[in-house]
Design a protein around this motif. Structure first.
Motif, short mmCIF file in Angstrom:
data_model
loop_
_atom_site.label_atom_id
_atom_site.label_comp_id
_atom_site.label_asym_id
_atom_site.label_seq_id
_atom_site.Cartn_x
_atom_site.Cartn_y
_atom_site.Cartn_z
N LEU A 1 0.84 -1.20 0.00
CA LEU A 1 0.00 0.00 0.00
C LEU A 1 0.87 1.25 0.00
O LEU A 1 0.53 2.26 -0.61
CB LEU A 1 -0.95 -0.01 1.21
CG LEU A 1 -1.88 -1.21 1.30
CD1 LEU A 1 -2.86 -1.03 2.43
CD2 LEU A 1 -2.61 -1.44 0.00
N ILE A 2 1.99 1.18 0.70
CA ILE A 2 2.89 2.33 0.74
C ILE A 2 3.42 2.64 -0.65
O ILE A 2 3.53 3.80 -1.05
CB ILE A 2 4.08 2.02 1.67
CG1 ILE A 2 3.61 1.62 3.05
CG2 ILE A 2 5.04 3.18 1.70
CD1 ILE A 2 3.26 2.74 3.93
N LEU A 3 3.74 1.59 -1.38
CA LEU A 3 4.26 1.81 -2.73
C LEU A 3 3.19 2.44 -3.61
O LEU A 3 3.47 3.37 -4.38
CB LEU A 3 4.74 0.48 -3.32
CG LEU A 3 5.52 0.58 -4.63
CD1 LEU A 3 6.82 1.34 -4.42
CD2 LEU A 3 5.83 -0.80 -5.17
N VAL A 4 1.96 1.95 -3.48
CA VAL A 4 0.86 2.56 -4.22
C VAL A 4 0.73 4.02 -3.83
O VAL A 4 0.61 4.91 -4.69
CB VAL A 4 -0.46 1.80 -3.93
CG1 VAL A 4 -1.64 2.55 -4.52
CG2 VAL A 4 -0.39 0.40 -4.48
N ASP A 5 0.75 4.29 -2.54
CA ASP A 5 0.70 5.67 -2.05
C ASP A 5 1.71 6.55 -2.75
O ASP A 5 1.39 7.64 -3.23
CB ASP A 5 1.01 5.71 -0.54
CG ASP A 5 -0.25 5.71 0.28
OD1 ASP A 5 -1.26 6.23 -0.18
OD2 ASP A 5 -0.21 5.18 1.40
N ALA A 6 2.93 6.08 -2.77
CA ALA A 6 4.00 6.91 -3.32
C ALA A 6 3.76 7.18 -4.80
O ALA A 6 3.88 8.32 -5.27
CB ALA A 6 5.36 6.25 -3.11
N CYS A 7 3.42 6.14 -5.55
CA CYS A 7 3.21 6.31 -6.99
C CYS A 7 2.00 7.19 -7.28
O CYS A 7 2.07 8.15 -8.04
CB CYS A 7 3.04 4.95 -7.67
SG CYS A 7 4.54 3.97 -7.72
N VAL A 8 0.87 6.84 -6.69
CA VAL A 8 -0.37 7.55 -6.99
C VAL A 8 -0.31 8.99 -6.50
O VAL A 8 -0.70 9.91 -7.20
CB VAL A 8 -1.58 6.81 -6.39
CG1 VAL A 8 -2.84 7.62 -6.55
CG2 VAL A 8 -1.73 5.44 -7.04
N SER A 9 0.20 9.16 -5.28
CA SER A 9 0.21 10.53 -4.75
C SER A 9 1.15 11.42 -5.54
O SER A 9 0.92 12.61 -5.66
CB SER A 9 0.59 10.53 -3.26
OG SER A 9 1.95 10.23 -3.10
#
Lengths: 442, 442, 442
Positions: free
Chosen positions: B18-26
């Motif tokens: 989820l953190i990786l998704v956070d970084a990419c999407v944000s």
């Protein structure tokens, strides 16, 4: 400090808890007492001059050669100096944390809190005051009065002595008084291996530490008066080369030792990792005042010293699972002495200028043709650290032990260790329970 | 942001995804929309003055008190300001990532992508605009027009409110609407422990976070106008002391609570670690405007608040395995309010100068004799955050839920958890499968 | 370098050991030979001008277009330049370490030491000299003589070519010659999965790497002559956006591929993590000379390239567990070429000024209307790297292989892998034994 935290935490996981205690307790201890004993030499600052480091910016000095007497709880200190507190605290916490590995798995949680406070508030600051302030008795930059030890003073750029010898000797004394873990040594003196560590995570920790060291060694630039970017550059390259040569030297030394004793050539990567740390510890004192080739020699010797010191630890039945004593105490001493051997005339001049006493060039390394005065200063400084740390810590550990607050009961130690492999625990909440979780719950 | 990533990833491993998704999407959301809504107040910059931060360098302002309207996809922005974007994005990503722990193990992968984009593009930027820009309605440095709230404006130096309250409240609302994991609470209201975490890695994560915080708090210096090295120093020392005292305070509070309720004195290191985080969250708003002694008090209170807030979470049946709500939401509020209590006259003057409205000294902390105006501003600011975040996030979660895109089906949740211990998976590719790998493959 | 160390170490733990060897060996190799071959172009420096970077400060140049000839063991170098050595070494160690993943689990420890020395001392420095020095044949800042390739020279800001293509191609050649692990491919050409990795720790490593990249890309600012804070800002934002879009693009591409081939939509987070790395590798060359929107396109393409390159690796039976070839070699090439497509007129002028040959604006990206000269330079530069690296590494690996020092015996490989799950080992001290400890001892 964090970097050290990392390597330990990964190496033997339950040590992480002691590291966290270290960080919390030392921050308060160093705030209320430590900084004052270490750096509280004046009471009036000119904000302009005091912006960067510690003592040089003070206008009214009333310090004594032994210990600071102002700034308890940072009282009366200008906020400009708060950043200096943070930097100094990171060194204090590092010194504290070296002990965690050597007494883990059998020391009480409460004992560790007491130790951490005592170290950060008193033992460590006194050493620091003696060498890193303008009133300290062994300081190179002593100005009040300006009579330097052997017309030289001791050089301990980023703390081979003040940080690593202090931590390593505290670890050695605590580890000796606490005794080995149950089952570590047999009646006939042979040792049983008690690994349970994750080698690869240890290696990773070494890499993080290596990286973090650049904050300590080149970062220590701010603490000296005449320094400049040349000292930072020199420190950075010396740190790199000593780490690399320390690792290779320890790897080769151990391979030869095992070839001689067992007939098999073994490449032990744990030894290589500790060799890197040994090289880093040794170069901490001389990093800004030796040329790159000397850094390689210092690293090579550090790797050899580590390998044999580690064997000595087992021979005297010290149970030091992280080899903190071999890495920090022995190579801390080697680092302090190596300054007296290899310090270069030009680099000392660059960092410290001329001697205020003789208005002439300062003594430098005896292998570099600089005479024995600097080496003599370093020897005296090393003896002072040994005396002070052991003189404080041995009574401290003995009292703790006599009061029954040092070692956990034997049944808890045994149950705790057994339970580590069965996922339960009989010891509520202390380090042992956490160990269980980290092993069993994974 | 990375540091937060670290602690979460180590604590409950599958959260890493989820953190990786956070970084990419944000990063994309904040690029296309978020920065514009947060900081897009002007359209003409003098490159010279704009070099450092956001709004102050803009020469033509046409912002409104609610939201920015320029710089979508950084259009028309001078490259000089790109560094400001990166710094602001690190805060936005931090706010996003707080939620990951509270809804993990049962939320859909797609839901998290939607959430992350919504947060970084809209919810977070509006709060930031209100307090950190020269047009924002609650800003201390409001200049267009120059009428400050209660002649003061709210102080949120590095985001106790804008980052931690926002993230914590989004986590609380999402966690409540999503409901607890299957089996977390019994019919009679008692809770089952669902650990499965690696305590020591969590502690390590706390240490990394502690270190990373120095980038947020002292680093936020660049966002204020009149600041200087004094503010940086003050922020650094306050951060350290609040973390240390928060950890010790939580440890002791929990030991007393467990003594009272169960009769056994338990030293829970997980609680200590979260206490450190609670202290860090609380000191984030006031770090540059309180003296070191006040930082210790703020940290001590934060540790107590965390301990009881964590108990409250269980009482209201929130299933928040990382205690993100107790750490970030509750202590974010405490941090914002503490400014109104302890902010010092000298330090506010140092950071913000005199009030442009009255040409007089600004209001300061009411415990410091500064009257209630600053505290009133902080209360209004906290209420605004609560209203805005819940007003946006509750409908968002409810819609997601109504469309069936929020929670994974019950059988997948159960199979996924079972499979964790058997190395296979029935759920292709989502977080559950990854969890399997990380547990089974180790 | 450390960051790379981290990601690899966590991904496949025993690789940590090779990383440590890399760091130690490359520090000595780059000290004695590498820096000299790469940057040893002059022999007389004015200390004032030389403070920052490499060549510009040298007053007497006697370099040739191929290789440097001074500063072996940093002899005759002013200490001012030591910091430059450290920075360059971090790039050299990164290039070295890319190979570790591709040949692990079957290469001999001794082979890796030889490789690491050869790479850091000779293969890598020659490439660097050609593009990053004022005498290099492909350099943008060539002054002695000032005839630039195609009146342009190649732009490789922080090493898509010099670091990642070099490492990736060395990995590809070594991996091919070494052959796949026993059991990796079946006789009919189908591949068996050999995971055993910890996905979540890999993701964490990606995050650390992402963070570390800011040291490489914006940090490379110091290596160019006319740069300023605008280049740093541009590089920072481009790095962020390429990473984010690379991750999302790889995630989506793989989902579509799996939908087409298997009918099931799979979200593979490993692919997402490698997509982030692919985006970072690709943006490394152009980061300072492309606008943010171009960085997003470069990242999106990088994610697609990675996904298909990874499939190609399996089709040609390369056994590359970390996909180092797909990430570093393929996207290194894409990064170098993308400069020729997207480099902006203004940003090139900002970083490199006008052409010294024509006293006019330099060629820029062909999609930006800048003609094909820059793209032609980039193509020639990419071909030069391919030729040089393969021309050196293929003979090196073949000789090592012919001498029997490359691959461990088949029985050791099999026993080593079996033993991984039984806690013992038949192979004393090499990587295999360490693997056992890390798996069995946990």
């Amino acid at each position: 400090m964090l970097s050290i935290g990392c390597v330990r935490a990964r190496f033997a996981k339950h040590i992480a808890i002691l590291i966290l205690v270290d960080a919390c307790v030392s921050s308060l201890g160093f705030f209320f007492f430590g900084y004052a004993f270490g750096f509280g030499d004046g009471k009036d600052q000119s904000p302009s001059g005091a912006a960067m480091g510690g003592a040089p910016g003070l206008t009214t000095m009333d310090g004594n050669p032994f210990v600071g007497t102002h700034f308890f709880a940072l009282h009366d200190m200008t906020p400009m100096l708060f950043a200096s507190w943070l930097f100094q605290w990171s060194f204090a916490a590092t010194a504290c944390t070296i002990v965690s590995g050597a007494i883990a798995e059998r020391a009480k949680f409460e004992a560790y809190i007491c130790y951490s406070f005592f170290m950060a508030s008193w033992v460590y600051p006194v050493i620091v005051h003696s060498v890193w302030t303008s009133t300290g008795i062994f300081s190179m930059s002593r100005t009040t009065p300006a009579n330097l030890l052997f017309n030289s003073g001791a050089i301990d750029f980023a703390g081979s002595g003040a940080v690593h010898m202090v931590g390593g000797l505290a670890a050695a004394s605590g580890c000796y008084i606490l005794g080995p873990r149950i089952g570590r040594y047999n009646a006939d003196g042979t040792a049983n291996n008690m690994p349970g560590h994750n080698t690869s995570l240890f290696i990773l920790g070494v890499m993080i530490l290596w990286f973090g060291w650049y904050g300590f060694n080149p970062g220590s630039q701010q603490m000296i008066t005449n320094g400049n970017s040349m000292a930072v550059s020199t420190a950075a390259i010396a740190t790199t080369l000593a780490a690399g040569s320390g690792g290779l030297s320890a790897l080769v030394t151990r391979a030869i030792v095992s070839k001689v004793t067992t007939g098999v050539m073994v490449y032990d990567v744990m030894v290589m990792g500790n060799g890197v740390l040994a090289g880093l510890v040794a170069i901490t004192a001389p990093c800004a005042v030796v040329w790159p080739w000397a850094a390689i020699i210092i690293g090579l010797v550090a790797g050899v010293i580590y390998t044999f010191a580690s064997i000595v630890s087992i021979m005297v039945r010290l149970d030091d699972p992280l080899d903190a004593i071999a890495v920090h105490a022995w190579n801390g001493i080697w680092g302090v002495l190596s300054v007296g051997l290899f310090a270069s005339r030009e680099l000392i001049f660059n960092s410290y200028g001329i001697s205020p006493q003789t208005n002439d060039i300062r003594p430098y390394g005896c292998f570099m043709g600089g005479g024995g005065l600097l080496l003599a200063s370093q020897v005296v400084y090393a003896l002072w650290i040994i005396g002070w740390v052991l003189g404080n810590m041995i009574p401290f550990w003995l009292i703790l032990n006599a009061l029954g607050h040092f070692r956990v009961p034997a049944n808890v130690e045994t149950i705790g260790l057994d339970d580590s492999y069965h996922g339960g625990s009989a010891y509520p909440g202390g380090p042992e329970e956490e160990t269980d979780k980290s092993l069993g719950g994974q």
